[in-house]
Design a protein around this motif. Structure first.
Motif, PDB file in Angstrom:
ATOM      1  N   CYS A 125      -6.911   0.231   6.149  1.00  0.00           N
ATOM      2  CA  CYS A 125      -5.878   1.239   5.908  1.00  0.00           C
ATOM      3  C   CYS A 125      -6.257   2.563   6.570  1.00  0.00           C
ATOM      4  O   CYS A 125      -7.356   3.076   6.341  1.00  0.00           O
ATOM      5  CB  CYS A 125      -5.680   1.458   4.418  1.00  0.00           C
ATOM      6  N   PRO A 126      -5.366   3.142   7.356  1.00  0.00           N
ATOM      7  CA  PRO A 126      -5.685   4.421   7.996  1.00  0.00           C
ATOM      8  C   PRO A 126      -5.815   5.580   7.001  1.00  0.00           C
ATOM      9  O   PRO A 126      -6.388   6.610   7.334  1.00  0.00           O
ATOM     10  CB  PRO A 126      -4.515   4.647   8.956  1.00  0.00           C
ATOM     11  N   ALA A 137       0.288   4.108   1.138  1.00  0.00           N
ATOM     12  CA  ALA A 137       0.133   4.913   2.356  1.00  0.00           C
ATOM     13  C   ALA A 137       0.681   4.212   3.601  1.00  0.00           C
ATOM     14  O   ALA A 137       1.471   4.774   4.336  1.00  0.00           O
ATOM     15  CB  ALA A 137      -1.330   5.267   2.571  1.00  0.00           C
ATOM     16  N   CYS A 138       0.271   2.977   3.837  1.00  0.00           N
ATOM     17  CA  CYS A 138       0.617   2.305   5.091  1.00  0.00           C
ATOM     18  C   CYS A 138       1.651   1.191   4.933  1.00  0.00           C
ATOM     19  O   CYS A 138       2.075   0.598   5.916  1.00  0.00           O
ATOM     20  CB  CYS A 138      -0.637   1.771   5.775  1.00  0.00           C
ATOM     21  N   GLN A 139       2.012   0.877   3.703  1.00  0.00           N
ATOM     22  CA  GLN A 139       3.030  -0.128   3.394  1.00  0.00           C
ATOM     23  C   GLN A 139       2.642  -1.565   3.730  1.00  0.00           C
ATOM     24  O   GLN A 139       3.489  -2.457   3.702  1.00  0.00           O
ATOM     25  CB  GLN A 139       4.362   0.223   4.073  1.00  0.00           C
ATOM     26  N   GLN A 140       1.382  -1.824   4.019  1.00  0.00           N
ATOM     27  CA  GLN A 140       0.931  -3.187   4.279  1.00  0.00           C
ATOM     28  C   GLN A 140       0.797  -3.941   2.952  1.00  0.00           C
ATOM     29  O   GLN A 140       0.503  -3.350   1.919  1.00  0.00           O
ATOM     30  CB  GLN A 140      -0.404  -3.178   5.017  1.00  0.00           C
ATOM     31  N   CYS A 193       0.855  -1.179   0.000  1.00  0.00           N
ATOM     32  CA  CYS A 193       0.000   0.000   0.000  1.00  0.00           C
ATOM     33  C   CYS A 193       0.897   1.238   0.000  1.00  0.00           C
ATOM     34  O   CYS A 193       1.859   1.315   0.767  1.00  0.00           O
ATOM     35  CB  CYS A 193      -0.895  -0.021   1.235  1.00  0.00           C
TER      36      CYS A 193
END
Length: 69
Positions: free
Chosen positions: A60-61, A18-21, A16
């Motif tokens: 995702c935040p 944004a959050c790198q997951q 992701c």
């Protein structure tokens, strides 16, 4: 995630922005790409099913930044 899962899904796993997951993009019934938490996708799944897969928009935040209107 087990090693066999990671090996089987490695070619289609992304991070992701944004959050790198880890996420995998699956097709919806409408033919659109849906970001899905990679851990919820067994090898071989290719179409999003809300009963089996977890949409990354729910975890995702920063999901609001990426949602299409």
């Amino acid at each position: 995630m087990s090693a066999s899962w990671a090996e089987a899904n490695a070619y289609r796993t992304h991070r992701c922005k944004a959050c790198q997951q880890p996420v995998i993009f699956l097709k919806t019934k409408a033919g659109k790409n849906m970001p899905v938490d990679a851990a919820s996708v067994p090898p071989g799944d290719s179409e999003f099913d809300h009963t089996r897969h977890k949409s990354h928009f729910t975890t995702c935040p920063a999901a609001a930044r990426f949602r299409r209107k």
